[in-house]
Design a protein around this motif. Structure first.
Motif, mmCIF file in Angstrom:
data_model
loop_
_atom_site.group_PDB
_atom_site.id
_atom_site.type_symbol
_atom_site.label_atom_id
_atom_site.label_comp_id
_atom_site.label_asym_id
_atom_site.label_seq_id
_atom_site.Cartn_x
_atom_site.Cartn_y
_atom_site.Cartn_z
ATOM 1 N N ARG A 92 0.834 -1.204 0.000
ATOM 2 C CA ARG A 92 0.000 0.000 0.000
ATOM 3 C C ARG A 92 0.869 1.255 0.000
ATOM 4 O O ARG A 92 0.553 2.249 -0.659
ATOM 5 N N MET A 93 1.971 1.215 0.742
ATOM 6 C CA MET A 93 2.873 2.366 0.769
ATOM 7 C C MET A 93 3.476 2.611 -0.619
ATOM 8 O O MET A 93 3.628 3.762 -1.043
ATOM 9 N N ALA A 94 3.811 1.535 -1.314
ATOM 10 C CA ALA A 94 4.353 1.673 -2.665
ATOM 11 C C ALA A 94 3.318 2.290 -3.600
ATOM 12 O O ALA A 94 3.637 3.106 -4.464
ATOM 13 N N ASP A 95 2.049 1.888 -3.415
ATOM 14 C CA ASP A 95 0.972 2.487 -4.210
ATOM 15 C C ASP A 95 0.877 3.991 -3.952
ATOM 16 O O ASP A 95 0.668 4.789 -4.872
ATOM 17 N N LEU A 96 1.016 4.375 -2.681
ATOM 18 C CA LEU A 96 0.937 5.793 -2.317
ATOM 19 C C LEU A 96 2.113 6.581 -2.893
ATOM 20 O O LEU A 96 1.947 7.720 -3.341
ATOM 21 N N ALA A 97 3.295 5.973 -2.904
ATOM 22 C CA ALA A 97 4.440 6.620 -3.545
ATOM 23 C C ALA A 97 4.157 6.796 -5.035
ATOM 24 O O ALA A 97 4.491 7.825 -5.632
ATOM 25 N N GLY A 98 3.515 5.778 -5.624
ATOM 26 C CA GLY A 98 3.120 5.880 -7.028
ATOM 27 C C GLY A 98 2.122 6.993 -7.259
ATOM 28 O O GLY A 98 2.160 7.675 -8.300
ATOM 29 N N ASN A 99 1.232 7.224 -6.281
ATOM 30 C CA ASN A 99 0.268 8.322 -6.398
ATOM 31 C C ASN A 99 0.970 9.678 -6.419
ATOM 32 O O ASN A 99 0.560 10.602 -7.131
ATOM 33 N N ILE A 100 2.034 9.803 -5.615
ATOM 34 C CA ILE A 100 2.814 11.051 -5.603
ATOM 35 C C ILE A 100 3.465 11.258 -6.965
ATOM 36 O O ILE A 100 3.436 12.355 -7.532
ATOM 37 N N ALA A 101 4.038 10.177 -7.487
ATOM 38 C CA ALA A 101 4.681 10.264 -8.802
ATOM 39 C C ALA A 101 3.664 10.607 -9.887
ATOM 40 O O ALA A 101 3.953 11.389 -10.803
ATOM 41 N N GLU A 102 2.478 10.043 -9.765
ATOM 42 C CA GLU A 102 1.417 10.339 -10.733
ATOM 43 C C GLU A 102 1.019 11.815 -10.672
ATOM 44 O O GLU A 102 0.699 12.424 -11.696
ATOM 45 N N THR A 103 1.043 12.383 -9.476
ATOM 46 C CA THR A 103 0.766 13.817 -9.326
ATOM 47 C C THR A 103 1.769 14.638 -10.128
ATOM 48 O O THR A 103 1.397 15.602 -10.811
ATOM 49 N N THR A 104 3.026 14.247 -10.046
ATOM 50 C CA THR A 104 4.061 14.935 -10.823
ATOM 51 C C THR A 104 3.745 14.901 -12.312
ATOM 52 O O THR A 104 3.779 15.929 -13.000
ATOM 53 N N VAL A 105 3.451 13.706 -12.791
ATOM 54 C CA VAL A 105 3.172 13.537 -14.225
ATOM 55 C C VAL A 105 1.973 14.388 -14.640
ATOM 56 O O VAL A 105 1.998 15.054 -15.685
ATOM 57 N N ASN A 106 0.928 14.398 -13.822
ATOM 58 C CA ASN A 106 -0.267 15.191 -14.144
ATOM 59 C C ASN A 106 0.038 16.683 -14.182
ATOM 60 O O ASN A 106 -0.461 17.407 -15.056
ATOM 61 N N LEU A 107 0.842 17.147 -13.232
ATOM 62 C CA LEU A 107 1.209 18.569 -13.218
ATOM 63 C C LEU A 107 1.967 18.944 -14.488
ATOM 64 O O LEU A 107 1.687 19.970 -15.117
ATOM 65 N N VAL A 108 2.932 18.109 -14.850
ATOM 66 C CA VAL A 108 3.740 18.398 -16.043
ATOM 67 C C VAL A 108 2.893 18.338 -17.304
ATOM 68 O O VAL A 108 2.972 19.222 -18.163
ATOM 69 N N GLU A 109 2.055 17.320 -17.412
ATOM 70 C CA GLU A 109 1.230 17.174 -18.617
ATOM 71 C C GLU A 109 0.226 18.307 -18.766
ATOM 72 O O GLU A 109 -0.177 18.651 -19.882
ATOM 73 N N CYS A 186 -2.002 19.080 -1.363
ATOM 74 C CA CYS A 186 -2.709 18.580 -0.171
ATOM 75 C C CYS A 186 -2.823 17.054 -0.236
ATOM 76 O O CYS A 186 -2.618 16.358 0.772
ATOM 77 N N PHE A 187 -3.134 16.550 -1.418
ATOM 78 C CA PHE A 187 -3.240 15.098 -1.584
ATOM 79 C C PHE A 187 -1.883 14.434 -1.382
ATOM 80 O O PHE A 187 -1.790 13.358 -0.776
ATOM 81 N N VAL A 188 -0.825 15.061 -1.883
ATOM 82 C CA VAL A 188 0.524 14.501 -1.708
ATOM 83 C C VAL A 188 0.860 14.399 -0.224
ATOM 84 O O VAL A 188 1.376 13.367 0.246
ATOM 85 N N ALA A 189 0.571 15.468 0.513
ATOM 86 C CA ALA A 189 0.820 15.443 1.959
ATOM 87 C C ALA A 189 0.011 14.321 2.618
ATOM 88 O O ALA A 189 0.490 13.638 3.530
ATOM 89 N N ARG A 190 -1.207 14.142 2.150
ATOM 90 C CA ARG A 190 -2.057 13.079 2.669
ATOM 91 C C ARG A 190 -1.462 11.697 2.366
ATOM 92 O O ARG A 190 -1.493 10.798 3.220
ATOM 93 N N TYR A 191 -0.913 11.529 1.158
ATOM 94 C CA TYR A 191 -0.287 10.255 0.805
ATOM 95 C C TYR A 191 0.870 9.947 1.759
ATOM 96 O O TYR A 191 1.031 8.807 2.221
#
Length: 218
Positions: A92-109, A186-191
């Motif tokens: 689950r922690m790895a999934d949450l790290a993936g969510n943070i990375a996905e946030t990065t990709v979304n911001l850039v895109e 805020c979501f990243v901090a939550r992750y």
């Protein structure tokens, strides 16, 4: 004379150690990708999430086989049951790290920029990485005190989470052009806060293994 069970248990511990190492790296790279808006690094974290999933699946099979064939009791059984729960928490922690990375990709895109250099989020990430590291070491060494000390840092993470969200909410109110980016942060901090919670679950499992008693360290 080394029991075959002990050899198998060592393999379980090694699998958890590998998961923990990959998880620490994933958290570090995910937050670094966000701080630098590095979509390539973010995608790398997302791709490697499958590696942790695969280790968890293999560990589940190994533990199930051990329980069925060796019929362990007392502390040996607690070690195996807890290994399953620890692996689940790390997945689950790895999934949450993936969510943070996905946030990065979304911001850039979406061509969205950070309105200032990240400070508290990387600090939170460092604490959660250390919690993961100490959690795995306390499992391997059977170190209850290290596990409890690690769990206490969850309070520090919770406090940082509240401070970050408060700051971001104020920015959303006063600088509405940053509302979407602030919400994503805020979501990243939550992750990260959730990663710390899962790490605390690991600490509780170590206490259970060594004492046979369930405790609430949250």
């Amino acid at each position: 004379m080394i029991r075959p069970f002990d050899t198998s248990l060592k393999e379980v511990k090694e699998s958890l150690l590998t998961m923990g190492e990959k998880l620490e790296v994933a958290i570090n790279k995910a937050v670094k990708s966000l701080a630098n808006l590095d979509a390539s690094l973010g995608r790398e974290v997302m791709r490697h999430d499958a590696e942790v999933d695969k280790i968890e699946e293999e560990l589940d099979m190994k533990v199930a086989t051990l329980i069925a064939t060796q019929q362990p009791v007392a502390k040996d059984l607690r070690k195996l049951i807890s290994a399953l729960k620890i692996a689940s928490d790390m997945e689950r922690m790895a999934d949450l790290a993936g969510n943070i990375a996905e946030t990065t990709v979304n911001l850039v895109e979406n061509d969205q920029k950070l309105f200032k250099k990240l400070e508290k989020i990387p600090e939170m990430a460092l604490i959660t990485q250390k919690m993961v590291h100490d959690g795995i070491n306390s499992y391997i060494d059977g170190n209850v005190e290290l596990a409890k000390e690690m769990a206490r840092r969850d309070d520090e993470v919770d406090q940082m989470y509240e401070e970050i969200v408060k700051e971001l909410l104020e920015r959303m109110i006063h600088e509405q052009q940053f509302t979407e980016v602030s919400l994503r942060l805020c979501f990243v901090a939550r992750y990260l806060e959730r990663i710390a919670d899962h790490a605390t679950n690991i600490a509780e499992e170590i206490v259970y293994i060594e004492t046979g008693k369930r405790v609430d360290l949250n």
